[in-house]
Design a protein around this motif. Structure first.
Motif, mmCIF file in Angstrom:
data_model
loop_
_atom_site.group_PDB
_atom_site.id
_atom_site.type_symbol
_atom_site.label_atom_id
_atom_site.label_comp_id
_atom_site.label_asym_id
_atom_site.label_seq_id
_atom_site.Cartn_x
_atom_site.Cartn_y
_atom_site.Cartn_z
ATOM 1 N N GLU A 257 -93.571 -56.563 -54.461
ATOM 2 C CA GLU A 257 -94.777 -56.707 -53.666
ATOM 3 C C GLU A 257 -95.081 -58.198 -53.610
ATOM 4 N N LYS A 258 -94.893 -58.773 -52.453
ATOM 5 C CA LYS A 258 -95.059 -60.221 -52.337
ATOM 6 C C LYS A 258 -96.551 -60.576 -52.367
ATOM 7 N N LEU A 259 -96.860 -61.523 -53.204
ATOM 8 C CA LEU A 259 -98.250 -61.949 -53.303
ATOM 9 C C LEU A 259 -98.322 -63.466 -53.146
ATOM 10 N N ALA A 260 -99.406 -63.919 -52.581
ATOM 11 C CA ALA A 260 -99.655 -65.359 -52.523
ATOM 12 C C ALA A 260 -101.059 -65.591 -53.039
ATOM 13 N N THR A 261 -101.368 -66.822 -53.357
ATOM 14 C CA THR A 261 -102.689 -67.065 -53.917
ATOM 15 C C THR A 261 -103.589 -67.852 -52.970
ATOM 16 N N ASP A 262 -102.991 -68.516 -51.990
ATOM 17 C CA ASP A 262 -103.789 -69.428 -51.177
ATOM 18 C C ASP A 262 -104.757 -68.707 -50.243
ATOM 19 N N GLY A 263 -104.276 -67.617 -49.666
ATOM 20 C CA GLY A 263 -105.139 -66.863 -48.763
ATOM 21 C C GLY A 263 -105.431 -67.553 -47.467
ATOM 22 N N ASP A 264 -104.616 -68.524 -47.079
ATOM 23 C CA ASP A 264 -104.881 -69.201 -45.810
ATOM 24 C C ASP A 264 -103.980 -68.626 -44.716
ATOM 25 N N THR A 265 -104.167 -69.171 -43.539
ATOM 26 C CA THR A 265 -103.442 -68.642 -42.396
ATOM 27 C C THR A 265 -101.940 -68.745 -42.586
ATOM 28 N N PHE A 266 -101.492 -69.833 -43.189
ATOM 29 C CA PHE A 266 -100.056 -70.011 -43.353
ATOM 30 C C PHE A 266 -99.460 -68.915 -44.226
ATOM 31 N N TRP A 267 -100.165 -68.584 -45.302
ATOM 32 C CA TRP A 267 -99.591 -67.578 -46.198
ATOM 33 C C TRP A 267 -99.687 -66.190 -45.622
ATOM 34 N N ARG A 268 -100.724 -65.949 -44.850
ATOM 35 C CA ARG A 268 -100.758 -64.658 -44.155
ATOM 36 C C ARG A 268 -99.558 -64.535 -43.236
ATOM 37 N N TYR A 269 -99.169 -65.663 -42.658
ATOM 38 C CA TYR A 269 -97.974 -65.681 -41.819
ATOM 39 C C TYR A 269 -96.734 -65.471 -42.675
ATOM 40 N N GLN A 270 -96.620 -66.276 -43.722
ATOM 41 C CA GLN A 270 -95.399 -66.315 -44.508
ATOM 42 C C GLN A 270 -95.118 -64.963 -45.164
ATOM 43 N N LEU A 271 -96.194 -64.300 -45.591
ATOM 44 C CA LEU A 271 -95.986 -63.032 -46.284
ATOM 45 C C LEU A 271 -95.390 -61.989 -45.361
ATOM 46 N N ARG A 272 -95.739 -62.043 -44.104
ATOM 47 C CA ARG A 272 -95.177 -61.053 -43.182
ATOM 48 C C ARG A 272 -93.695 -61.302 -42.987
ATOM 49 N N ILE A 273 -93.337 -62.581 -42.934
ATOM 50 C CA ILE A 273 -91.906 -62.889 -42.826
ATOM 51 C C ILE A 273 -91.191 -62.378 -44.072
ATOM 52 N N GLU A 274 -91.801 -62.586 -45.230
ATOM 53 C CA GLU A 274 -91.137 -62.139 -46.456
ATOM 54 C C GLU A 274 -91.100 -60.626 -46.545
ATOM 55 N N GLU A 275 -92.117 -59.980 -45.982
ATOM 56 C CA GLU A 275 -92.103 -58.516 -45.978
ATOM 57 C C GLU A 275 -90.926 -57.978 -45.194
ATOM 58 N N MET A 276 -90.544 -58.703 -44.151
ATOM 59 C CA MET A 276 -89.399 -58.242 -43.386
ATOM 60 C C MET A 276 -88.145 -58.255 -44.254
ATOM 61 N N TRP A 277 -88.005 -59.308 -45.087
ATOM 62 C CA TRP A 277 -86.853 -59.338 -45.997
ATOM 63 C C TRP A 277 -86.911 -58.155 -46.951
ATOM 64 N N GLU A 278 -88.102 -57.898 -47.495
ATOM 65 C CA GLU A 278 -88.241 -56.789 -48.442
ATOM 66 C C GLU A 278 -87.923 -55.461 -47.769
ATOM 67 N N SER A 279 -88.396 -55.305 -46.541
ATOM 68 C CA SER A 279 -88.137 -54.057 -45.827
ATOM 69 C C SER A 279 -86.643 -53.842 -45.659
ATOM 70 N N MET A 280 -85.949 -54.933 -45.355
ATOM 71 C CA MET A 280 -84.503 -54.793 -45.194
ATOM 72 C C MET A 280 -83.863 -54.369 -46.506
ATOM 73 N N LYS A 281 -84.377 -54.906 -47.625
ATOM 74 C CA LYS A 281 -83.840 -54.509 -48.929
ATOM 75 C C LYS A 281 -84.041 -53.014 -49.153
#
Lengths: 377, 186, 362, 151
Positions: A257-281
Motif C-alpha cells: 500500500e503506497k503511502l506518502a507523507t507530503d499530501g501535496d498535489t505532486f504526491w497525489r499524482y505520483q501515488l497514482r502512477i505507483e498504484e499502476m505498478w502495484e496493480s500490474m504486480k
C-alpha cells in the motif's frame, strides 16, 4: 460559502475587490458537469463553492424499484471509470447478505478485472491531469495505452466501459480463452510504456514546479474529511480497503500500500502512477493461477435479501466505495445508498484552494480525480 | 422579365429551388451553397461538452487509435462561440437542461447537434422511474443525429458524423435565405 | 554575386520604371501600394492557413495520430475549409459588450501583423520597408498587438476574457524586455539596426556562430521570450483552455475569431522570422569563411527558400514546445522573466560588448 | 475494541442508547437529543477514537426518518453504526455533527436534499443536487407525475 447568493440579491454588499467566477457546468476542466463558484481576488482564489447536481439522475431512487440483478447495471453508470468495482461492491454485498460463497475462480477473475479497471481509470486520469496542466500530448499517450485494456474488456464481456460483468453469485459468463494471453501481453507492453509517463509529464520541471507543495492536505484533515483512495494515501492516511478489509482474491496476493507523507498535489499524482505498478504486480501474481471451476454459483431465480442492513466497502479507483443496503425482505431494496469516494473528495476542495491561483485550482481538482456522475449519482 | 420566382409554399420537397429561380444567378448561389456545405461538413468543430460515460468514449474517439482529426473534427473548442457542433455526450437532467439550452442559444449559426448515446437520445437507462433525467435531449434542443449505444463505440460515432456530413451537404442555407428574403419582400 | 539570379531588386526596379514611365508619380505610388498590399494579404492568408495545417499535422505526428486527411490530398486544404466556414459563421455581438472596442480589437491584432511583416526581407530586394531603425520598429509595433488582446479581454464583458486579457498584458510587457535586450545584444554585434544591414552583415557567417557564447545565450532567450510573446504553449496563459475556456477570445465568433486565430499563427511566423533574420542570417545561405566550394554549393538554393527553410525550422521547434510542455502558472511566468531571463540578458549584453570591443568575433 | 467492549463504553457515555447485535456491525440507536454529545465523546475519547465517518445517510420509515452514521476508527479499526431517529415525519430535524467530522456537512446536505431531514446548527443548509422547490425524492410518498415515467 453561500455568500454569493446574498451578494447577488443584496447589491449594497458588493465589493469591488472580489468577484465571482463560475467555472462550469460546461467547462473543459471540470470533467463533466460540475460547477464551481469561485470567489477571486485578481487571480487568487479566496474560496470556492462546489455546486453539484448537474448530472444527478436519481439512481438511488431508481434502485428502490429494481430487483438486485437489475440495479447492478446502474452502478456502471455512476463511476464509469471504475465500473467493475462498483458492480463488485453490490454483488459482494448481496453475496455476504445471503452468505453465498463464490468459487475461487470468480474471485481471481474479479480481482484481475478490478486491477485492469484501476489501471484504465488511472490512465484516463493521467490524460485529464496532463490536459488540465496544459500538456495536450499526455491525453493521447494515456488513451493509447488504455485501448489495449478496453480490448481485453470487450473480449471478456462485450463492452468497453460499462461492463455489467458481475452478477450476484459470480460472473455473467466465463472469460474468453484468450484472456490470460491478452492480459500478459498487455502487462508486458505497459511495463515498457509506463516510464514514458514520467518522461513526458512528471519528469518535467514545469510540472514539478507547479505541483510540489501545492494544495497540502494533512493526514488529520484527510481523515476528518473522509478523503480516501490515492488522494488520502498521499497524505499518509492508510485507507486501502484492499488491505484493511480484504475481499475477493486480495488476501492471496502480496502488494504494497503506497503511502506518502507530503499530501501535496505532486504526491497525489505520483501515488497514482505507483498504484499502476502495484496493480500490474497483483495481476501478474493472479493471472497464471486462475483456478478451474464454475464461473458462478447457482442463485435463486428471484434474489431476496434477508431483512436487515448490509454494508460493503471496496477500493475503487478513486477511493473507498461503499454500498449500504437496507432490506425489508422483498426482491428490491428498501433503501440503497452508494458511498461514493468522489463525494467526500470533492468537498475537501474548498480547504485546499484557499489562496492559490486559478491554474492551481484546476491542478488540484485534477489530482483529486473527480468523476462527477460518481458524486451526483 | 420572364423570370418568375417560386414562392416558398410552392416549392415541393424534391423540387430544387435553384433551377426555378433565376437562370444566371441561381447557379452561382447553388455553387456557393455547395462550397459552404463542403466547408461546413469538413470543419465541424465540436464543443467540449460531456456529462457521463459517453464523454469518455468521445475522448477515445479523439485519441490515437480512432482519431477524429482525420475529418477535420479535432479542433474541440471550449467556448461555445466558436463551435459548430454540440455533442450531447451523456445524461441531461432537469438542472442541466437550461444550461444546455443556453449553450445552444449562444452558438452561432449554422449549428448542429448530435445526441451521443442512449441517455441523450431518450434518457436511456434512466428513462423509467428517474425523477431527474430529461427523457431525451431533444426535449431541450433540436437534434440532428442520434447515435445509439450505451456508450456508443467510436465507430458508431464516426457513422453518426458521416450522417451529419451528408445532412449538411443537403443544406440549402444560402439559397433558402435569399428565397426567404424575397418572400418577405412580397 | 552568386545569387544575383535570385535577386528581386532588378524585378522591383523594372516594375517601378515601367509604371513611372506611363503614370504620374502619385499614381505610381498608389498602384505599387496596392500591389504590395494585395501580395501581403495573400501571403498572410495563405501562409497562415499553411501554418494551421502544419500545426495540426505536427501535433498529430507528436501525438501518434494521422491528422486531417479527408479534404484534399493529405488533408492539405483542410484549413481552407475551416476558413470558409469561419467566414460564413454568424458573427455574434453579445449583450453588454463595448461594441466599438469589441469590434476594433481583432483588427488591431491583425493590422500589427501586417505592419511587422512589411519589415521582413524574404529575399534580396523583397522587402517593402527598410528603416534605419528597423529592429526597433519591429519591437515597437509588436507591442501594439497586445493592446488588441487587452481590448478584446476588456470589452467582451466576460470574466474569463478579462483575466485572459490582463494575463496577456502582464506577460507580453514582461517578455518584451527580454526580446528587446536580446535584440540589443545582437545589435551590438552587428553594429546596425537596419534589417537589411543585419542580414548583409551575415554574408560570411551567421551571427549565431559569429557571436560565440553571448549570441547563443541571446538566441535561447529570444526563442523563449518569443514563444511567450506569441501566447503559445507553454506560455498560453491568456487562452489557457483548461482554466479560462477561451481566454481573451472566448466571446468572439466567426471571422473575428478567425482573425485572432490567424494572428496567433502569423505571430509565430514573425518570431521565427526575427530569429532567422537576427541570428540565422535571414535569406543568407549557410556560409563558412569566404570563397570555398562549400559556400558555392550552398548558394545553389535560392535565398527565398533558405529564408523559409530557417523560418519553418524555428516554427517547428516552437510547435514542439507547445505539444510537449505543461503550461506555466502566471506567477511562474513572471518569475522566469524577471528573476532569470532579465539578469542573464543584462549580463549577456556586457559580455557581448566585451566580445565586440576586443574584436573576438569573426 | 470488540463489539462487547464498545457496547459497554457507549452505554457508559449514553445511558439511553439501544443496541442491536448480530448484524454486520454493532448498531446503536441513539436518541436524537444525545446524538451530538455521544458523537463528540466517541470522536475524542482515546479508547474509541472514531475519527473517520465513512457513510452518512438517511432512511425513510413509515413513522420517522432514520439517519445512519457509519463510524470507523483509523487507530483501533473498529466500526460502529449509529442511528438517530427524528421525532416525526412532518418536521424531521436532528443536530448536525459537522463540527465533529467536517465531511458530515456535505453528507447532511445530501440527506436534506433527498429526504428533507433538517440539521440544526448546520451553517449551509441548502439543496445540493436539486433546485429549490423540488420535493424530497427519496421519501416513499414522493410522486412526480410530470418527470417520472412509471414502469
Amino acid at each position: 460559502m453561500a455568500e454569493y447568493r446574498e451578494i447577488i440579491f443584496n447589491s449594497d454588499k458588493i465589493q469591488t475587490d472580489d468577484y465571482f467566477v463560475n467555472i462550469g457546468p460546461q467547462h473543459p476542466s471540470t470533467h463533466g458537469a460540475l460547477r464551481i463558484v469561485a470567489k477571486l481576488e485578481g487571480e487568487i482564489v479566496q474560496s470556492i463553492d462546489p455546486v453539484i447536481g448537474y448530472i444527478h439522475s436519481g439512481i438511488e431512487k431508481m434502485c428502490e424499484s429494481l430487483s438486485y440483478p437489475q440495479l447492478i447495471h446502474l452502478t456502471d453508470r455512476m463511476d464509469y471509470l471504475s465500473a467493475h468495482m462498483n458492480n463488485e461492491a453490490v454483488c459482494l454485498c448481496i453475496e455476504n447478505a445471503l452468505q453465498v460463497e463464490v468459487p475461487e475462480r470468480v474471485k481471481y477473475i474479479r480481482t484481475i478485472m478490478d486491477e485492469l479497471t484501476r489501471i484504465a481509470s488511472h490512465q484516463l486520469w493521467w490524460c485529464a491531469t496532463g490536459m488540465d496542466m496544459g500538456a495536450m500530448t499526455t491525453f493521447f499517450y494515456g488513451l493509447r495505452d488504455r485501448e489495449p485494456i478496453l480490448d481485453i474488456f470487450e473480449e471478456t464481456c462485450g463492452a468497453r466501459m460499462t461492463f455489467n460483468y458481475n452478477v450476484p453469485g459470480g460472473l455473467m459468463f466465463d472469460i474468453h480463452p484468450n484472456f490470460q494471453k491478452r492480459v500478459k501481453d498487455f502487462i508486458r507492453y505497459f511495463r515498457k510504456k509506463l516510464p514514458e509517463y514520467d518522461t513526458l509529464l512528471s519528469g518535467n520541471v514545469i510540472f514539478k514546479e507547479r505541483t510540489k507543495g501545492l494544495g497540502v492536505l494533512s493526514k488529520e484533515e484527510a481523515i476528518a474529511w473522509g478523503v480516501t483512495g490515492p488522494s488520502g494515501r498521499a497524505s499518509g492516511y492508510s485507507c486501502d480497503v484492499r488491505k484493511l478489509h480484504p475481499y475477493s482474491a486480495y488476501p492471496y496476493v502480496k502488494f504494497e500500500e503506497k503511502l506518502a507523507t507530503d499530501g501535496d498535489t505532486f504526491w497525489r499524482y505520483q501515488l497514482r502512477i505507483e498504484e499502476m505498478w502495484e496493480s500490474m504486480k497483483i495481476i501478474e501474481q493472479l493471472i497464471d493461477n486462475i483456478p478451474e471451476g464454475d464461473f458462478a454459483v447457482k442463485m435463486k431465480g428471484v434474489i431476496k435479501l434477508p431483512e436487515g442492513e448490509f454494508y460493503q466497502r471496496v477500493e475503487s479507483a478513486r477511493g473507498e466505495f461503499g454500498v449500504f443496503i437496507v432490506s425489508d425482505g422483498k426482491k428490491n431494496p428498501y433503501r440503497l445508498k452508494f458511498r461514493s469516494p468522489g463525494f467526500s473528495n470533492l468537498f475537501v476542495l474548498n480547504e485546499l484552494v484557499k489562496g492559490v491561483k486559478i491554474a492551481d485550482l484546476v491542478a488540484i481538482m485534477a489530482t483529486l480525480d473527480l468523476v462527477i456522475p460518481d458524486i451526483d449519482r | 422579365m420572364g423570370i418568375r420566382k417560386k414562392r416558398l409554399s410552392e416549392i415541393e420537397s424534391n423540387d430544387s429551388p435553384i433551377i426555378s429561380t433565376h437562370e444566371g444567378g441561381s447557379i452561382v448561389l447553388a455553387n456557393l451553397d455547395a462550397m459552404f456545405g463542403w466547408a461546413r461538413r469538413n470543419s465541424l468543430w465540436p464543443l467540449t461538452f460531456g456529462t457521463r460515460c459517453c464523454a469518455i468514449e468521445f475522448m477515445a474517439v479523439g485519441a490515437s487509435r480512432h482519431d477524429f482529426s482525420r475529418f477535420g473534427n479535432e479542433v474541440a473548442r471550449p467556448s461555445v462561440r466558436q463551435a459548430d457542433l454540440i455533442i450531447i455526450s451523456g445524461t441531461i437532467n432537469y438542472k442541466m437542461a437550461p444550461v444546455l439550452k443556453r449553450l445552444y442559444d449562444q452558438m452561432p449559426e449554422p449549428k448542429y447537434v448530435m445526441a451521443l448515446g442512449a441517455c441523450a437520445t431518450s434518457g436511456g437507462p434512466f428513462y423509467y422511474n428517474s425523477y431527474a433525467v430529461v427523457k431525451g435531449a431533444d426535449h431541450v434542443i433540436p437534434v440532428d443525429v442520434y447515435i445509439p449505444g450505451c456508450p456508443p463505440r467510436p465507430e458508431a460515432y464516426f457513422y453518426g458524423l458521416m450522417q451529419l456530413q451528408k445532412k449538411i451537404t443537403k443544406d440549402r442555407y444560402y439559397t433558402e435565405k435569399k428565397l426567404l428574403k424575397s418572400e418577405k419582400l412580397k | 554575386m552568386a545569387f544575383s539570379i535570385y535577386d528581386f531588386t532588378d524585378l522591383a526596379q523594372s516594375i517601378h520604371n515601367g509604371l513611372s514611365s506611363s503614370l504620374t508619380p502619385v499614381w505610381t505610388t498608389v498602384i505599387e501600394w496596392a500591389i504590395i498590399g494585395i501580395l501581403y494579404i495573400l501571403f498572410v492568408a495563405l501562409f497562415g492557413l499553411f501554418l494551421v495545417y502544419a500545426e495540426r499535422k505536427v501535433c498529430a505526428a507528436i501525438q501518434q495520430r494521422i491528422g486531417p486527411n479527408r479534404v484534399g490530398p493529405y488533408g492539405f486544404i483542410q484549413t481552407i475549409a475551416d476558413f470558409i466556414k469561419l467566414l460564413m459563421k454568424e458573427i455574434i455581438n453579445p449583450k453588454g459588450v463595448d461594441h466599438f472596442l469589441y469590434n476594433l480589437a481583432p483588427y488591431i491584432v491583425i493590422a500589427t501583423v501586417f505592419i511587422i511583416i512589411s519589415m521582413f526581407p524574404f529575399a534580396p530586394g523583397l522587402q517593402s520597408f527598410d528603416f534605419d531603425i528597423g529592429v526597433f520598429f519591429v519591437t515597437a509595433v509588436s507591442s501594439v498587438g497586445v493592446i488588441g488582446i487587452l481590448l478584446a479581454g476588456w470589452s467582451s464583458n466576460n470574466k474569463y476574457s478579462l483575466i485572459g486579457g490582463i494575463r496577456s498584458g502582464a506577460q507580453i510587457i514582461s517578455y518584451e524586455l527580454s526580446v528587446g535586450l536580446s535584440l540589443i545584444t545582437m545589435i551590438i554585434l552587428s553594429g546596425t539596426m537596419q534589417i537589411s544591414g543585419i542580414v548583409n552583415g551575415q554574408a560570411d557567417g551567421w551571427f549565431l556562430f559569429k557571436g560565440h557564447i553571448p549570441a547563443f545565450i541571446a538566441f535561447v532567450i529570444f526563442i523563449i521570450a518569443g514563444t511567450a510573446e506569441t501566447n503559445r504553449g507553454p506560455f498560453d496563459l491568456p487562452e489557457g483552455e483548461s482554466e479560462l475556456t477561451g481566454g481573451f477570445h472566448t466571446e468572439y465568433s466567426g471571422i473575428k475569431f478567425a482573425f485572432f486565430f490567424l494572428a496567433e499563427y502569423m505571430n509565430l511566423f514573425i518570431v521565427a522570422a526575427m530569429v532567422t533574420i537576427v541570428f540565422l542570417g535571414g535569406w543568407q545561405p549557410l556560409h563558412f569563411g569566404t570563397g570555398n566550394g562549400f559556400n558555392a554549393a550552398m548558394d545553389l538554393l535560392p535565398p527565398i527558400i533558405w529564408f523559409f527553410l530557417k523560418v519553418c525550422t524555428i516554427i517547428l521547434l516552437i510547435m514542439w514546445f507547445k505539444w510537449t510542455f505543461p503550461r506555466l502558472r502566471v506567477d511562474q511566468i513572471l518569475t522566469l522573466e524577471w528573476k532569470y531571463l532579465l539578469p542573464i540578458n543584462l549580463f549577456n549584453i556586457i559580455l557581448m560588448s566585451v566580445v565586440v570591443l576586443m574584436g573576438w568575433h569573426w | 475494541m470488540t463489539n462487547e467492549e464498545l457496547k459497554l463504553t457507549i452505554a457508559k457515555l449514553c445511558s439511553s442508547a439501544e443496541f442491536k447485535d448480530g448484524a454486520q456491525f454493532l448498531e446503536v440507536i441513539v436518541p436524537a437529543a444525545d446524538l451530538h454529545h455521544l458523537c463528540r465523546e466517541l470522536r475524542h475519547n482515546g479508547e474509541t477514537a472514531f475519527d473517520y465517518l465513512f457513510c452518512l445517510t438517511g432512511v425513510d420509515y413509515p413513522t420517522y426518518f432514520e439517519v445512519v452514521y457509519h463510524l470507523d476508527s483509523t487507530r483501533h479499526r473498529h466500526v460502529v453504526v449509529l442511528k438517530a431517529r427524528t421525532a416525526s415525519r412532518e418536521y424531521p430535524v436532528l443536530d448536525t455533527i459537522g463540527d465533529i467530522w467536517p465531511t458530515a456537512y456535505s453528507h447532511e446536505r445530501e440527506v436534506y436534499d433527498l429526504l428533507g431531514v433538517r440539521f440544526n446548527n448546520h451553517p449551509d443548509m441548502r439543496r445540493l443536487f436539486l433546485e429549490d422547490g423540488w420535493g424530497f425524492p427519496l421519501r416513499k410518498d414522493y410522486v412526480d407525475p410530470v418527470r417520472i415515467v412509471e414502469r
